[in-house]
Scaffold this motif. Structure first.
Motif, PDB file in Angstrom:
ATOM      1  N   ALA A 132       0.833  -1.208   0.000  1.00 40.49           N
ATOM      2  CA  ALA A 132       0.000   0.000   0.000  1.00 40.49           C
ATOM      3  C   ALA A 132       0.867   1.258   0.000  1.00 40.49           C
ATOM      4  N   LEU A 133       1.903   1.277   0.810  1.00 40.06           N
ATOM      5  CA  LEU A 133       2.809   2.430   0.830  1.00 40.06           C
ATOM      6  C   LEU A 133       3.534   2.592  -0.497  1.00 40.06           C
ATOM      7  N   ALA A 134       3.849   1.490  -1.134  1.00 38.24           N
ATOM      8  CA  ALA A 134       4.620   1.529  -2.372  1.00 38.24           C
ATOM      9  C   ALA A 134       3.831   2.082  -3.566  1.00 38.24           C
ATOM     10  N   THR A 135       2.520   2.112  -3.461  1.00 37.85           N
ATOM     11  CA  THR A 135       1.736   2.582  -4.610  1.00 37.85           C
ATOM     12  C   THR A 135       2.069   4.017  -4.986  1.00 37.85           C
ATOM     13  N   ASP A 136       2.428   4.843  -4.011  1.00 39.08           N
ATOM     14  CA  ASP A 136       2.793   6.233  -4.290  1.00 39.08           C
ATOM     15  C   ASP A 136       4.071   6.572  -3.527  1.00 39.08           C
ATOM     16  N   TRP A 137       5.086   5.730  -3.661  1.00 35.70           N
ATOM     17  CA  TRP A 137       6.280   5.857  -2.841  1.00 35.70           C
ATOM     18  C   TRP A 137       7.049   7.139  -3.091  1.00 35.70           C
ATOM     19  N   ARG A 138       6.954   7.703  -4.271  1.00 33.68           N
ATOM     20  CA  ARG A 138       7.696   8.943  -4.568  1.00 33.68           C
ATOM     21  C   ARG A 138       7.209  10.120  -3.724  1.00 33.68           C
ATOM     22  N   GLU A 170      12.362   8.877   4.969  1.00 33.51           N
ATOM     23  CA  GLU A 170      12.479   7.810   5.974  1.00 33.51           C
ATOM     24  C   GLU A 170      11.606   6.612   5.614  1.00 33.51           C
ATOM     25  N   GLN A 171      10.407   6.869   5.097  1.00 31.61           N
ATOM     26  CA  GLN A 171       9.520   5.763   4.705  1.00 31.61           C
ATOM     27  C   GLN A 171      10.037   5.073   3.448  1.00 31.61           C
ATOM     28  N   ILE A 172      10.611   5.831   2.537  1.00 30.80           N
ATOM     29  CA  ILE A 172      11.199   5.212   1.344  1.00 30.80           C
ATOM     30  C   ILE A 172      12.361   4.311   1.758  1.00 30.80           C
ATOM     31  N   ARG A 173      13.169   4.779   2.678  1.00 28.94           N
ATOM     32  CA  ARG A 173      14.272   3.946   3.198  1.00 28.94           C
ATOM     33  C   ARG A 173      13.744   2.662   3.829  1.00 28.94           C
ATOM     34  N   GLU A 174      12.664   2.789   4.581  1.00 31.62           N
ATOM     35  CA  GLU A 174      12.089   1.598   5.225  1.00 31.62           C
ATOM     36  C   GLU A 174      11.571   0.605   4.179  1.00 31.62           C
ATOM     37  N   LEU A 175      10.960   1.099   3.130  1.00 31.67           N
ATOM     38  CA  LEU A 175      10.510   0.212   2.050  1.00 31.67           C
ATOM     39  C   LEU A 175      11.709  -0.461   1.372  1.00 31.67           C
ATOM     40  N   ARG A 176      12.786   0.287   1.147  1.00 27.29           N
ATOM     41  CA  ARG A 176      13.994  -0.290   0.545  1.00 27.29           C
ATOM     42  C   ARG A 176      14.604  -1.346   1.477  1.00 27.29           C
ATOM     43  N   ARG A 177      14.562  -1.059   2.768  1.00 28.51           N
ATOM     44  CA  ARG A 177      15.074  -2.028   3.740  1.00 28.51           C
ATOM     45  C   ARG A 177      14.292  -3.329   3.659  1.00 28.51           C
ATOM     46  N   HIS A 178      12.974  -3.220   3.553  1.00 30.23           N
ATOM     47  CA  HIS A 178      12.143  -4.418   3.431  1.00 30.23           C
ATOM     48  C   HIS A 178      12.413  -5.145   2.112  1.00 30.23           C
ATOM     49  N   LYS A 179      12.664  -4.396   1.061  1.00 33.63           N
ATOM     50  CA  LYS A 179      12.994  -5.034  -0.217  1.00 33.63           C
ATOM     51  C   LYS A 179      14.302  -5.813  -0.089  1.00 33.63           C
ATOM     52  N   ASN A 180      15.289  -5.217   0.570  1.00 29.05           N
ATOM     53  CA  ASN A 180      16.565  -5.903   0.762  1.00 29.05           C
ATOM     54  C   ASN A 180      16.428  -7.121   1.671  1.00 29.05           C
ATOM     55  N   TRP A 223       5.146 -11.849   0.597  1.00 31.27           N
ATOM     56  CA  TRP A 223       6.253 -10.912   0.434  1.00 31.27           C
ATOM     57  C   TRP A 223       6.878 -10.993  -0.946  1.00 31.27           C
ATOM     58  N   ILE A 224       6.802 -12.130  -1.599  1.00 31.06           N
ATOM     59  CA  ILE A 224       7.369 -12.250  -2.936  1.00 31.06           C
ATOM     60  C   ILE A 224       6.671 -11.294  -3.896  1.00 31.06           C
ATOM     61  N   GLU A 225       5.357 -11.235  -3.825  1.00 31.89           N
ATOM     62  CA  GLU A 225       4.601 -10.313  -4.679  1.00 31.89           C
ATOM     63  C   GLU A 225       4.769  -8.857  -4.221  1.00 31.89           C
ATOM     64  N   ALA A 226       4.701  -8.626  -2.922  1.00 33.87           N
ATOM     65  CA  ALA A 226       4.832  -7.260  -2.405  1.00 33.87           C
ATOM     66  C   ALA A 226       6.192  -6.675  -2.743  1.00 33.87           C
ATOM     67  N   ARG A 227       7.218  -7.489  -2.694  1.00 31.74           N
ATOM     68  CA  ARG A 227       8.580  -7.031  -2.976  1.00 31.74           C
ATOM     69  C   ARG A 227       8.710  -6.430  -4.366  1.00 31.74           C
ATOM     70  N   ARG A 228       7.991  -6.962  -5.314  1.00 30.36           N
ATOM     71  CA  ARG A 228       8.046  -6.454  -6.700  1.00 30.36           C
ATOM     72  C   ARG A 228       7.541  -5.022  -6.817  1.00 30.36           C
ATOM     73  N   LEU A 229       6.745  -4.598  -5.853  1.00 33.02           N
ATOM     74  CA  LEU A 229       6.179  -3.246  -5.870  1.00 33.02           C
ATOM     75  C   LEU A 229       7.044  -2.226  -5.154  1.00 33.02           C
ATOM     76  N   LEU A 230       7.996  -2.689  -4.380  1.00 35.49           N
ATOM     77  CA  LEU A 230       8.794  -1.796  -3.540  1.00 35.49           C
ATOM     78  C   LEU A 230       9.850  -1.050  -4.363  1.00 35.49           C
ATOM     79  N   PRO A 231      10.146   0.175  -3.925  1.00 38.37           N
ATOM     80  CA  PRO A 231      11.157   0.957  -4.670  1.00 38.37           C
ATOM     81  C   PRO A 231      12.564   0.403  -4.501  1.00 38.37           C
TER      82      PRO A 231
END
Length: 89
Positions: free
Chosen positions: A36-42, A47-57, A81-89
């Motif tokens: 949900a956060l990744a839909t409009d990550w820009r 700090e939230q973008i970093r957290e999304l990148r951390r989760h992707k890693n 998480w496999i599907e969600a990861r594809r959406l993360l920045p």
């Protein structure tokens, strides 16, 4: 390590189950929250973008790990998480 050296018993740090449990423990949000956060990550604060990148890693290994996990709650919680990861920045 698991791919190259094989699977250890369930108490070893490099067993698939242990790695799956450690991954879940490191994740601070659910896959649906991350997606949900990744839909409009820009538009998010850095700090939230970093957290999304951390989760992707943190979930980078899941496609290779998931086939080595026994059916059960750990596998069930990691699959989304496999599907969600594809959406993360």
């Amino acid at each position: 390590m698991i791919e190259h050296l094989g699977v250890e018993d369930e108490t070893a740090d490099w067993s698939p189950q242990a790695l799956g449990a450690d991954t879940l423990a490191a994740l601070a949000m659910s896959p649906s929250e991350a997606a949900a956060l990744a839909t409009d990550w820009r538009a998010l604060p850095i700090e939230q973008i970093r957290e999304l990148r951390r989760h992707k890693n943190l979930t980078a290994h899941l496609e290779r790990l998931i086939g080595r996990l026994r059916p059960g709650p750990t596998r069930d919680r990691l699959l989304p998480w496999i599907e969600a990861r594809r959406l993360l920045p």
